[in-house]
Design a protein around this motif. Sequence first.
Motif, PDB file in Angstrom:
ATOM      1  N   THR A  35       1.050  -1.293  -0.033  1.00 51.46           N
ATOM      2  CA  THR A  35      -0.140   0.040  -0.033  1.00 51.46           C
ATOM      3  C   THR A  35       0.962   1.206  -0.080  1.00 51.46           C
ATOM      4  N   TYR A  37       1.060   5.185   0.531  1.00 52.39           N
ATOM      5  CA  TYR A  37       0.223   6.376   1.200  1.00 52.39           C
ATOM      6  C   TYR A  37       0.958   7.742   0.499  1.00 52.39           C
ATOM      7  N   ARG A  54       6.095   9.285  -0.760  1.00 45.77           N
ATOM      8  CA  ARG A  54       4.860   8.411  -0.325  1.00 45.77           C
ATOM      9  C   ARG A  54       5.651   7.408   0.734  1.00 45.77           C
ATOM     10  N   THR A  90       0.872  10.144   8.569  1.00 41.72           N
ATOM     11  CA  THR A  90      -0.556   9.955   7.967  1.00 41.72           C
ATOM     12  C   THR A  90      -1.658  11.026   9.045  1.00 41.72           C
ATOM     13  N   TYR A 116      -1.366  14.207   4.347  1.00 45.10           N
ATOM     14  CA  TYR A 116      -1.766  13.157   3.817  1.00 45.10           C
ATOM     15  C   TYR A 116      -2.938  12.881   2.779  1.00 45.10           C
ATOM     16  N   LEU A 117      -2.827  12.656   1.740  1.00 36.50           N
ATOM     17  CA  LEU A 117      -4.101  12.721   0.583  1.00 36.50           C
ATOM     18  C   LEU A 117      -4.702  11.389   0.318  1.00 36.50           C
ATOM     19  N   GLY A 118      -4.297  10.397   0.838  1.00 32.50           N
ATOM     20  CA  GLY A 118      -5.213   9.000   0.332  1.00 32.50           C
ATOM     21  C   GLY A 118      -3.977   7.891   0.065  1.00 32.50           C
ATOM     22  N   SER A 119      -4.414   6.679  -0.143  1.00 31.86           N
ATOM     23  CA  SER A 119      -3.678   5.444  -0.635  1.00 31.86           C
ATOM     24  C   SER A 119      -4.019   4.764  -1.766  1.00 31.86           C
ATOM     25  N   TYR A 141      -7.608   2.047  -6.256  1.00 34.39           N
ATOM     26  CA  TYR A 141      -7.393   3.266  -5.586  1.00 34.39           C
ATOM     27  C   TYR A 141      -8.524   4.403  -5.943  1.00 34.39           C
ATOM     28  N   LEU A 142      -9.202   4.966  -5.117  1.00 39.83           N
ATOM     29  CA  LEU A 142     -10.378   5.831  -5.305  1.00 39.83           C
ATOM     30  C   LEU A 142     -11.381   5.296  -6.313  1.00 39.83           C
ATOM     31  N   PHE A 184      -2.959   8.606  -9.169  1.00 39.64           N
ATOM     32  CA  PHE A 184      -3.820   8.755  -8.070  1.00 39.64           C
ATOM     33  C   PHE A 184      -4.297  10.148  -8.092  1.00 39.64           C
ATOM     34  N   LYS A 188      -8.326  11.623  -8.247  1.00 39.31           N
ATOM     35  CA  LYS A 188      -8.703  12.374  -6.960  1.00 39.31           C
ATOM     36  C   LYS A 188      -9.218  13.778  -7.299  1.00 39.31           C
TER      37      LYS A 188
END
Length: 191
Positions: A35, A37, A54, A90, A116-119, A141-142, A184, A188
Amino acid sequence: MSQEIEIEFKNLLTVQEYNQLAGDLFSQAETIEQTNYYFETPSFDLKENGSALRIRKKNGTYTLTLKEPHPDGLLETHDKLTEKEFLSWTAGTPSEAPNVIAQLKKMSMDVAALEYLGSMVTFRKEIPYQNTLLVLDKSIYLDTEDAELELEATSKNHGEKIFNSLLENYQIPLRDTPPKIARFFNQKRSL
């Protein structure tokens, strides 16, 4: 300092191309779950510098990686993190990471501004292939899923020759393939 030059080639794949490569080349390869991040400043200062940041969780370990442009590929700077340090990053309070923070300061980056914006979860298969490392990834993702083929080499010329030959053998067209972090962020922004 923990640094390396990454020379890699990548190509997005259709579901059919992914399945064919998985069956032909990666049938004996173990699937590794990792994963990523992702972090950025509100004004996308890292992107403006052609860089990305990341933390990768893989096999229960956490590695903070800063990727910067380099004439031969990408310069990667790493720091190992504990789970507590990972949770601190995070949560918006970056903890000590001497190698990465030193590089960020060279870029005049405000570490406190990082968010932190997501994974992205990736299911990866790896095999040695003609003196390179061949990687087959499926990423989620997303609410998006995609697949890509990557080849990591120690020489740009050798890697490019092997990669192009492999794509040609499987009749896979060469596609513009942004890095995972760019895909990603593109997704987003579209949400």
